[in-house]
Design a protein around this motif. Structure first.
Motif, PDB file in Angstrom:
ATOM      1  N   ASN A 144      13.690  -0.967  -7.951  1.00  0.00           N
ATOM      2  CA  ASN A 144      13.515  -1.564  -7.486  1.00  0.00           C
ATOM      3  C   ASN A 144      13.510  -0.669  -5.221  1.00  0.00           C
ATOM      4  O   ASN A 144      14.781  -0.262  -5.687  1.00  0.00           O
ATOM      5  N   TYR A 188       1.999   0.606  -3.491  1.00  0.00           N
ATOM      6  CA  TYR A 188       3.208  -0.433  -3.601  1.00  0.00           C
ATOM      7  C   TYR A 188       2.396  -1.449  -4.116  1.00  0.00           C
ATOM      8  O   TYR A 188       1.575  -2.180  -4.130  1.00  0.00           O
ATOM      9  N   GLN A 189       3.492  -1.697  -4.812  1.00  0.00           N
ATOM     10  CA  GLN A 189       3.372  -3.575  -6.006  1.00  0.00           C
ATOM     11  C   GLN A 189       4.457  -4.365  -5.606  1.00  0.00           C
ATOM     12  O   GLN A 189       5.609  -3.677  -5.227  1.00  0.00           O
ATOM     13  N   LEU A 190       4.718  -5.074  -4.971  1.00  0.00           N
ATOM     14  CA  LEU A 190       5.524  -5.881  -4.439  1.00  0.00           C
ATOM     15  C   LEU A 190       5.049  -7.313  -5.482  1.00  0.00           C
ATOM     16  O   LEU A 190       4.398  -7.771  -5.185  1.00  0.00           O
ATOM     17  N   PHE A 191       6.669  -7.150  -6.530  1.00  0.00           N
ATOM     18  CA  PHE A 191       5.939  -8.343  -7.658  1.00  0.00           C
ATOM     19  C   PHE A 191       7.191  -9.321  -7.051  1.00  0.00           C
ATOM     20  O   PHE A 191       8.886  -9.147  -6.945  1.00  0.00           O
ATOM     21  N   ARG A 215       4.156 -16.121 -11.712  1.00  0.00           N
ATOM     22  CA  ARG A 215       4.349 -14.948 -11.122  1.00  0.00           C
ATOM     23  C   ARG A 215       3.691 -14.423 -10.541  1.00  0.00           C
ATOM     24  O   ARG A 215       2.190 -14.390 -10.326  1.00  0.00           O
ATOM     25  N   ALA A 216       3.603 -13.354  -9.155  1.00  0.00           N
ATOM     26  CA  ALA A 216       2.538 -12.511  -8.110  1.00  0.00           C
ATOM     27  C   ALA A 216       2.869 -11.527  -7.786  1.00  0.00           C
ATOM     28  O   ALA A 216       3.784 -10.897  -7.768  1.00  0.00           O
ATOM     29  N   VAL A 217       1.479 -10.723  -7.257  1.00  0.00           N
ATOM     30  CA  VAL A 217       2.093  -9.419  -6.943  1.00  0.00           C
ATOM     31  C   VAL A 217       1.027  -9.461  -5.589  1.00  0.00           C
ATOM     32  O   VAL A 217      -0.171  -9.968  -5.703  1.00  0.00           O
ATOM     33  N   ARG A 239      -0.643  -5.900  -3.555  1.00  0.00           N
ATOM     34  CA  ARG A 239      -0.185  -4.417  -3.699  1.00  0.00           C
ATOM     35  C   ARG A 239      -1.014  -4.359  -1.878  1.00  0.00           C
ATOM     36  O   ARG A 239      -2.074  -4.919  -1.399  1.00  0.00           O
ATOM     37  N   VAL A 279      12.544 -10.534  -6.492  1.00  0.00           N
ATOM     38  CA  VAL A 279      11.510  -9.734  -5.633  1.00  0.00           C
ATOM     39  C   VAL A 279      11.854  -8.462  -6.226  1.00  0.00           C
ATOM     40  O   VAL A 279      12.877  -8.137  -6.116  1.00  0.00           O
ATOM     41  N   LYS A 280      10.230  -7.761  -6.744  1.00  0.00           N
ATOM     42  CA  LYS A 280      10.657  -6.217  -7.076  1.00  0.00           C
ATOM     43  C   LYS A 280       9.802  -5.476  -5.969  1.00  0.00           C
ATOM     44  O   LYS A 280       8.115  -5.849  -6.260  1.00  0.00           O
ATOM     45  N   LEU A 281       9.656  -4.421  -5.749  1.00  0.00           N
ATOM     46  CA  LEU A 281       9.036  -3.790  -5.129  1.00  0.00           C
ATOM     47  C   LEU A 281       9.012  -2.258  -5.369  1.00  0.00           C
ATOM     48  O   LEU A 281       9.784  -1.766  -5.752  1.00  0.00           O
TER      49      LEU A 281
END
Ligand SMILES: *[C@@H]1O[C@H](CO)[C@@H](O)[C@H](O)[C@H]1NC(C)=O
Ligand SMILES: *[C@@H]1O[C@H](CO)[C@@H](O)[C@H](O)[C@H]1NC(C)=O
Ligand SMILES: *[C@@H]1O[C@H](CO)[C@@H](O)[C@H](O)[C@H]1NC(C)=O
Ligand SMILES: *[C@@H]1O[C@H](CO)[C@@H](O)[C@H](O)[C@H]1NC(C)=O
Length: 369
Positions: A192, A276-279, A318-320, A322, A357-359
Motif C-alpha cells: 500500500n 495506479y489503482q486506488l482501491f 468496493r470501488a476503484v 484507475r 484505502v489502498k493505492l
C-alpha cells in the motif's frame, strides 16, 4: 520469516510500552468521578484551584453531577455521574509524563450548554487548537473530539480553556472523559503506497461511548490525530469503532459527516506516467443514516463518484479509481457529495463511511518472448 517479523514488531511495541510505562486510556480522574470535598464547593462552584483531585483549575469552574438541572434543562453526563463546566475564561489542566518526540492524541467529550457558539482551546505548549463545538453531531448533545500533539518535553501540561466571554456565566461548555493515546505513525509498504489506509491508527475511542470521535479539520490542529491523513476544509470527520458501528474492514473507519465541507486527504509518492489503482470501500455505519449517498474520490486531477444506497443498517461496496500519475506527488482525497441526517433523530449529521484505502501501481503484464 513473515511470522518472525510480525513477532518482533509485537515484541518491539511490547517493550516500548514497558519502557514508557504509559498506558493509553483516561487521564487520572479524567472522568471527574473523584469529587471535590464538599467544603471546596459552593453549590456547584469549585472554590479552590486544587479542589478537583488530580486537576488544577482556574476561573469559574462548576462541578456538575448527572441529573442536575440548568433552568429547565436536565444536564446529561456522558460517562459516570460527574462532569465539569468551564465558565468564561476558565480552564482545567493536568500534567502527565510523556516521551519526548512521540505523538499523542487526546480525546475528550464536550457539550455546549447555551445557544451561543462555544469553543475550547486545548493546548500542550507550544501547540494549541481552538475547537468549535457549536455543531451538534450526536443526538444527546455530547460529542467526543480528538486533538493531537507532539511532545517536545518529557512532561506535558494538558490545558483545556474556554476562551469565551458570554454574558451568562452559567454558559460555557461541559467537559467529561479525557483520555490519551500514543500514536505510532504508520509507514507506506509494498502492499500500500498510502499510510494508515485502513484507519486503524487513530485517536482513543471510549469503550462506553457510542458516538465515535470527531477529528477536527487541520486548520485547528497541526498534528493529525489520524496519522498520515489530513482533514481538510471546514468540518470534522468522524472516527468510528467496530464495537458501535458497522465498519467495512478492520476495527476502525471514517464517516464523512460534513458533506463537501469535510474531506480526508493524503499525499502519496508517485512516478510520472505510471498507472495506479486506488482501491477503497464505501458503506454506511449502521447508524440510521439513510438515503442515496455519493463518495467522491480524487487522485490528482482524476476523480470518480461512487453512489451508495444506504438503508442505514450497515453494508459496503468496493470501488476503484484507475489513474496515470502526472506528478511525483499525488493528492488522494475523499469527500461526500451530500449532507445526510440520521433518520432516528433528524438532528445529527451523518454520512457515508470510507475504509480500507489502498493505492497500488499497476504492473505491466510481462511480454512473452
Ligand atoms: C456561595 O455563593 C453565594 C451565592 O452565589 C454567595 O452569596 C456566598 O457568599 C458564597 N459562599 C462562599 C463561601 O463563597
Ligand atoms: C512523572 O515521572 C516522575 C519520575 O520521573 C514522577 O516522580 C512523577 O510523579 C510523574 N508524574 C506523573 C504525573 O505521573
Ligand atoms: C489558546 O491557547 C494558547 C496557549 O495557551 C494561546 O497562545 C492562544 O492565544 C489561545 N487562543 C485563544 C483563541 O484563546
Ligand atoms: C462502561 O459500562 C459498563 C457497563 O455499562 C460499566 O460497568 C463500566 O464501569 C463503564 N466504564 C466506564 C469507564 O465508565
Amino acid at each position: 520469516m513473515v511470522g518472525f517479523s510480525v513477532l518482533s514488531v509485537l515484541l518491539f511495541f511490547a517493550t516500548c510500552h514497558l519502557a514508557f510505562a504509559f498506558i493509553d486510556g483516561p487521564l487520572s480522574n479524567g472522568n471527574f468521578e473523584l469529587a471535590p470535598r464538599s467544603t471546596d464547593l459552593n453549590g456547584t462552584i469549585v472554590l479552590k484551584s486544587h479542589a478537583i483531585p488530580k486537576w488544577q483549575i482556574s476561573g469559574f469552574v462548576e462541578y456538575i453531577k448527572a441529573g442536575q438541572k440548568q433552568g429547565d434543562m436536565l444536564l446529561v453526563v456522558p460517562e459516570g455521574y460527574a462532569a465539569v463546566r468551564l465558565g468564561n475564561e476558565a480552564s482545567i489542566k493536568q500534567f502527565i509524563n510523556v516521551t519526548k518526540g512521540m505523538y499523542y492524541s487526546l480525546t475528550f467529550s464536550a457539550a455546549r450548554t447555551c445557544a451561543q457558539d462555544e469553543m475550547l482551546n486545548i493546548s500542550v505548549a507550544p501547540d494549541f487548537g481552538v475547537l468549535p463545538i457549536q455543531t451538534l453531531y450526536s443526538s444527546n448533545g455530547w460529542d467526543s473530539y480528538a486533538w493531537a500533539f507532539r511532545a517536545i518535553y518529557t512532561v506535558a501540561e494538558i490545558l483545556i480553556h474556554n476562551p469565551g466571554v458570554e454574558e451568562d456565566p452559567a454558559c460555557g461548555p461541559l467537559i467529561d472523559s479525557i483520555a490519551i493515546r500514543t500514536l505510532y505513525p504508520p509507514k507506506a509498504t509494498r502492499d500500500n503506497l498510502l499510510k494508515n489506509g485502513d484507519f486503524e491508527e487513530g485517536p482513543y475511542i471510549f469503550p462506553n461511548t457510542s458516538w465515535g470521535v470527531l477529528i477536527p479539520p487541520n486548520i485547528e490542529d497541526d498534528n493529525s490525530p489520524l496519522p498520515a491523513w489530513m482533514v481538510e476544509s471546514l468540518k470534522a470527520v468522524k472516527y468510528l469503532d467496530k464495537a458501535h458501528f458497522s465498519v467495512p474492514h478492520g476495527q476502525r473507519a471514517v464517516e464523512l459527516v460534513g458533506g463537501k465541507e469535510s474531506a480526508i486527504a493524503q499525499v502519496a509518492r508517485t512516478i510520472i506516467g505510471k498507472t495506479y489503482q486506488l482501491f477503497f470501500a464505501v458503506g454506511d455505519a449502521s447508524n440510521s443514516c439513510e438515503g442515496s449517498m455519493i463518495v467522491e474520490a480524487f487522485a490528482g486531477r482524476d476523480t470518480v463518484k461512487i453512489p451508495y444506497e444506504s438503508k442505514g443498517k450497515g453494508g459496503y461496496k468496493r470501488a476503484v479509481l484507475r489513474f496515470v500519475a502526472t506528478a511525483t506527488r499525488t493528492r488522494i482525497m475523499f469527500l461526500s457529495t451530500y449532507y445526510h441526517m440520521r433518520s432516528d433523530d433528524f438532528s445529527s449529521l451523518c454520512g457515508p463511511v470510507v475504509d480500507d484505502v489502498k493505492l497500488l501501481s499497476v504492473r505491466r503484464p510481462r511480454r512473452l518472448v
